[in-house]
Enzyme design. Structure first.
Site, PDB file in Angstrom:
ATOM      1  N   HIS A  72      -4.894 -29.248  -9.048  1.00 35.76           N
ATOM      2  CA  HIS A  72      -4.115 -30.663  -8.356  1.00 35.76           C
ATOM      3  C   HIS A  72      -3.193 -30.006  -7.358  1.00 35.76           C
ATOM      4  O   HIS A  72      -2.619 -31.434  -6.445  1.00 35.76           O
ATOM      5  CB  HIS A  72      -3.934 -31.571  -9.474  1.00 35.76           C
TER       6      HIS A  72
HETATM    7  C1  UD1 Z   1       1.778 -35.851  -8.132  1.00 35.71           C
HETATM    8  C2  UD1 Z   1       3.243 -34.426  -7.897  1.00 35.71           C
HETATM    9  C3  UD1 Z   1       3.013 -33.876  -8.533  1.00 35.71           C
HETATM   10  C4  UD1 Z   1       2.443 -33.816 -10.271  1.00 35.71           C
HETATM   11  C5  UD1 Z   1       1.351 -34.945 -10.200  1.00 35.71           C
HETATM   12  C6  UD1 Z   1       0.984 -34.749 -11.493  1.00 35.71           C
HETATM   13  C7  UD1 Z   1       5.014 -35.455  -6.154  1.00 35.71           C
HETATM   14  C8  UD1 Z   1       5.142 -35.040  -4.613  1.00 35.71           C
HETATM   15  N1  UD1 Z   1       3.775 -34.604  -6.514  1.00 35.71           N
HETATM   16  O1  UD1 Z   1       1.224 -35.201  -7.618  1.00 35.71           O
HETATM   17  O2  UD1 Z   1       4.094 -32.709  -9.336  1.00 35.71           O
HETATM   18  O3  UD1 Z   1       2.643 -32.294 -10.794  1.00 35.71           O
HETATM   19  O4  UD1 Z   1       1.789 -35.811  -9.255  1.00 35.71           O
HETATM   20  O5  UD1 Z   1      -0.135 -35.567 -11.509  1.00 35.71           O
HETATM   21  O6  UD1 Z   1       5.358 -36.594  -6.670  1.00 35.71           O
HETATM   22  N2  UD1 Z   1      -4.078 -41.528  -6.975  1.00 35.71           N
HETATM   23  C9  UD1 Z   1      -4.651 -41.976  -7.300  1.00 35.71           C
HETATM   24  N3  UD1 Z   1      -4.553 -42.609  -8.810  1.00 35.71           N
HETATM   25  C10 UD1 Z   1      -3.104 -42.601  -9.040  1.00 35.71           C
HETATM   26  C11 UD1 Z   1      -2.163 -41.567  -8.645  1.00 35.71           C
HETATM   27  C12 UD1 Z   1      -2.501 -40.394  -7.147  1.00 35.71           C
HETATM   28  O7  UD1 Z   1      -6.196 -42.151  -7.278  1.00 35.71           O
HETATM   29  O8  UD1 Z   1      -2.855 -43.478  -9.658  1.00 35.71           O
HETATM   30  C13 UD1 Z   1      -4.537 -40.841  -5.200  1.00 35.71           C
HETATM   31  C14 UD1 Z   1      -4.631 -40.776  -4.914  1.00 35.71           C
HETATM   32  O9  UD1 Z   1      -4.889 -40.559  -3.570  1.00 35.71           O
HETATM   33  C15 UD1 Z   1      -2.607 -40.409  -4.263  1.00 35.71           C
HETATM   34  C16 UD1 Z   1      -2.949 -38.990  -4.533  1.00 35.71           C
HETATM   35  O10 UD1 Z   1      -3.432 -39.223  -5.773  1.00 35.71           O
HETATM   36  O11 UD1 Z   1      -2.870 -39.863  -2.685  1.00 35.71           O
HETATM   37  C17 UD1 Z   1      -1.690 -37.854  -4.273  1.00 35.71           C
HETATM   38  O12 UD1 Z   1      -1.058 -39.014  -5.070  1.00 35.71           O
HETATM   39  P1  UD1 Z   1       0.541 -38.544  -5.394  1.00 35.71           P
HETATM   40  O13 UD1 Z   1       1.316 -39.568  -6.415  1.00 35.71           O
HETATM   41  O14 UD1 Z   1       1.303 -38.330  -4.292  1.00 35.71           O
HETATM   42  O15 UD1 Z   1       0.583 -36.864  -5.788  1.00 35.71           O
HETATM   43  P2  UD1 Z   1      -0.283 -36.126  -7.160  1.00 35.71           P
HETATM   44  O16 UD1 Z   1      -0.918 -35.307  -6.366  1.00 35.71           O
HETATM   45  O17 UD1 Z   1      -0.393 -36.890  -8.047  1.00 35.71           O
END
Ligand code: UD1
Length: 364
Positions: free
Chosen positions: A205
């Site tokens: 991820h």
């Molecule tokens: C975040 C953390 C990362 C951690 C990871 C674990 C930061 C900078 N990054 O990354 O350190 O390792 O979480 O998972 O804080 N999304 C969904 N559903 C959700 C959450 C996210 O669909 O419940 C999708 C959305 O499109 C979003 C993308 O995942 O834009 C990324 O989510 P985000 O919280 O920005 O970062 P992660 O890649 O999950």
């Protein structure tokens, strides 16, 4: 002490669970739990509260997804009124996600003490958003709880006064030890038709791996080879699912008969899946630690790790993102088979108790 505890993203939940439990032994600590809502899908959030028996959050900021600036800003903006209303003595943050740095900053600006759990880890790669979050959070923390010796060294080198630093061990492992027995009863292997010791697990991820279509295509190529040798269970992060679609790689993924593409799994199913795997391939931080304790070979698809103890004492090996290097690492791990590492110091399931004891004694 009125203490606001913050969690927001999936890897925070395993860290906050043992702390909320440990506070119960200290009547002087009055904890509140704030969920920022950074992760919000049922399978990325709610499931973990149920399985890990985390109390329902007192407050949910419901910030959701967004660019780094937007997400961080939304947390800052929504957390400030919570601080003004509840006037906590201190705010405790865990890990290195955007929720961690945003809540630490809002708290420090309003004069609350900031406590950081999992302080001092450094990948020395500032292209990682988590590295920025770690460096900034540590710089404004009043108490820094460290999980491994490298964390101590890093904080000392950065000039953090000794009295602020506490080497307490790893709260993630508290949760692993507590859940091991329940995880052993999970039926996930049977449901997927996998044999113990005869499959691989993959998680992916990191933006550096999944946001660049060329890098992602290279990894998919390596995966095509691996799944011909061994079935691969791949619980897929929502971010990665989107990236595969954007890069036009979905058809290649669907065509792999040895690949089991899964929705994100709950903690107990994933722990069972990891425990019985021949090898785990990952770019996660926490999984490097968990495989070290489980004695399962871990190939980390990154060029650096902020958790070097998992290499020095555990089962972890860095293989980067280059497909050839990854495949060479995979073959080597298959030749060696399962090997148990040493248990890093204080990764004994009692880190949260140590933290709670320090907090119960704390005064400005
Ligand atoms: C975040 C953390 C990362 C951690 C990871 C674990 C930061 C900078 N990054 O990354 O350190 O390792 O979480 O998972 O804080 N999304 C969904 N559903 C959700 C959450 C996210 O669909 O419940 C999708 C959305 O499109 C979003 C993308 O995942 O834009 C990324 O989510 P985000 O919280 O920005 O970062 P992660 O890649 O999950």
């Amino acid at each position: 002490m009125k203490l606001i505890n913050v969690c927001g993203a999936r890897p925070n939940f395993m860290k906050i669970a043992p702390l909320m439990r440990a506070y119960r032994a200290h009547p002087g600590i009055a904890p509140l739990l704030v969920h920022t809502g950074q992760h919000y899908d049922e399978k990325m959030s709610r499931l973990f509260f149920d399985e890990l028996e985390i109390p329902r959050p007192d407050i949910n900021l419901e910030v959701g997804s967004g660019s780094h600036a937007r997400q961080t800003a939304a947390i800052l903006e929504r957390f400030e009124p919570v601080l003004l209303e509840h006037r906590p003595d201190a705010v405790l943050v865990v890990g290195d996600v955007n929720s961690t740095v945003a809540c630490a900053l809002a708290a420090a600006k309003l004069g609350a003490a900031v406590f950081h759990v999992e302080a001092g880890l450094r990948s020395f790669d500032r292209r990682m958003p988590e590295e920025i979050n770690r460096v900034l959070t540590d710089a404004i923390s009043d108490l820094l709880f460290v999980s491994e010796p490298s964390g101590l060294e890093n904080l000392r080198r950065e000039g953090i006064p000794e009295h602020r630093i506490h080497f307490v061990g790893n709260v993630m492992i508290d949760t692993l030890e507590r859940c091991r027995e329940r995880a052993a009863a999970s039926g996930i292997l049977e449901a997927l038709g996998l044999e113990p010791g005869n499959y691989a697990v993959l998680t992916l991820h990191r933006p550096s791996n999944v946001d660049d279509p060329a890098v992602l295509a290279g990894l998919v190529g390596a995966l095509e080879e691996i799944q011909r040798d061994l079935p691969v269970a791949f619980p897929i992060h929502p971010r990665t699912r989107k990236s595969l679609a954007c890069a036009g790689l979905e058809n290649r993924i669907k065509a792999m008969s040895g690949l089991r593409l899964l929705d994100p799994l709950g903690y107990l199913d994933f722990l069972r899946l990891m425990s019985e795997a021949a090898v785990v391939l990952t770019d996660s931080g926490g999984i490097q630690e968990e495989t070290t304790i489980l004695g399962v070979p871990c190939l980390t698809l990154r060029d650096s790790t902020e958790r070097p103890v998992t290499i020095a004492e555990g089962t972890n090996r860095l293989v980067g993102m280059d497909p050839d290097r990854l495949l060479a690492g995979y073959r080597e791990a298959r030749r060696q088979g399962r090997r148990s590492g040493r248990r890093p110091e204080k990764w004994d399931g009692r880190a949260a108790e140590r933290i709670a004891a320090v907090l119960a004694d704390w005064h400005r």
